[in-house]
Design an enzyme around this catalytic site. Structure first.
Site, PDB file in Angstrom:
ATOM      1  CB  ILE A  88      44.112  37.517  21.663  1.00  0.00           C
ATOM      2  CG1 ILE A  88      43.170  38.753  22.162  1.00  0.00           C
ATOM      3  CG2 ILE A  88      43.940  36.562  22.592  1.00  0.00           C
ATOM      4  CD1 ILE A  88      41.634  38.835  21.241  1.00  0.00           C
ATOM      5  CE1 TYR A 114      35.574  37.778  14.002  1.00  0.00           C
ATOM      6  CE2 TYR A 114      34.661  38.599  15.667  1.00  0.00           C
ATOM      7  CZ  TYR A 114      34.925  38.863  15.318  1.00  0.00           C
ATOM      8  OH  TYR A 114      36.422  38.609  16.833  1.00  0.00           O
TER       9      TYR A 114
END
Ligand code: NDP
Length: 234
Positions: free
Chosen positions: A14, A140
């Protein structure tokens, strides 16, 4: 007008797509990379965001070569998935250290120049799971949820100085991070996404570029989902 842009973790996935989107629009783009080969198209600075000294050195080099950072995209991130009862302290703290504390480090350093310039754009890359939660990703998800509170606090602290801070929360994007999943896991995920597919990294990059553009001058503290509809209502 060409701006000085920094994308952390801009050597692949990304981050690389984001760096390309800014460069295509005519901005000067620096990327940090931690391992592997630096991308050739940008000013590439080696930097592990868990190391405060490396962050400082990276900023110094970028400031010398392309001027103070006017647009920061804090994209670098890791996952270390494990069910809670098997998750070690190290699994938890190392993910928080990169995704949340590392982001704090790069944002704090960028703000110095932005405050002086009385303008700046900060975009943090969170995740749909920060709001939805995800079994096996407590570390996360906690780190990515933390980014939202962090961004909104900065938006409040620095809004009067014409500095915006926004969050992009991608769903599942086709990168090395998700290629590590099994085919079965990938199929199960796609089954839950209203658009029925993974995102391309470029589809995340376009929202990031928008948030850093003049058109988004009155948007701050926002969380923009780019998730194919997966997190609707969150
Ligand atoms: P990748 O695993 O493909 O790339 C991660 C990038 O972060 C790499 O450039 C990596 O550098 C860098 N990085 C990791 N740790 C550090 C560190 N300590 N210091 C500096 N750089 C570091 O991931 P994606 O492109 O998929 O993810 C980019 C961001 O988007 C991450 O924050 C991720 O959490 C988030 N995201 C991704 C989703 C997805 O489905 N892929 C969904 C939602 C959010 P190196 O190459 O050296 O390892």
């Amino acid at each position: 007008m060409s701006r000085s842009v920094l994308v952390t973790g801009g050597n692949r996935g990304i981050g690389l797509a984001i760096a390309r989107a800014f460069a295509d629009a005519g901005d000067k783009v620096a990327v940090t990379y931690r391992s592997g080969e630096p991308p050739e198209d940008f000013l590439a600075v080696k930097c592990d965001i868990t190391d405060a000294e490396q962050v400082e050195q990276a900023y110094k080099e970028i400031e010398e070569r392309q001027g103070p950072v006017e647009v920061l995209v804090a994209n670098a991130g890791v996952n270390r998935d494990q069910l809670l009862l098997r998750m070690s302290e190290e699994d938890f703290s190392s993910v928080l250290e990169t995704n949340l504390t590392g982001t704090f480090r790069v944002v704090k350093r960028a703000c110095r120049g932005m405050l002086r310039a009385r303008k700046g754009r900060i975009v943090l890359i969170s995740s749909v799971v920060g709001l939805l939660g995800s079994a096996g990703q407590a570390n996360y998800a906690a780190s990515k949820a933390g980014l939202v509170g962090f961004a909104r606090s900065i938006a409040r602290e620095l809004g009067s100085r014409n500095i915006t801070c926004n969050v992009v929360a991608p769903g599942f994007v086709d990168t090395d991070m998700t290629r590590a999943l099994t085919e079965e896991q990938r199929e199960a995920i796609v089954g839950q996404v209203p658009l029925g597919r993974y995102a391309r990294p470029e589809e995340v990059a376009s929202s990031v570029r928008f948030l850093a553009s003049e058109e988004a001058s009155y948007i701050t503290g926002a969380v923009i989902p780019v998730d194919g509809g997966l997190g609707m209502g969150h």
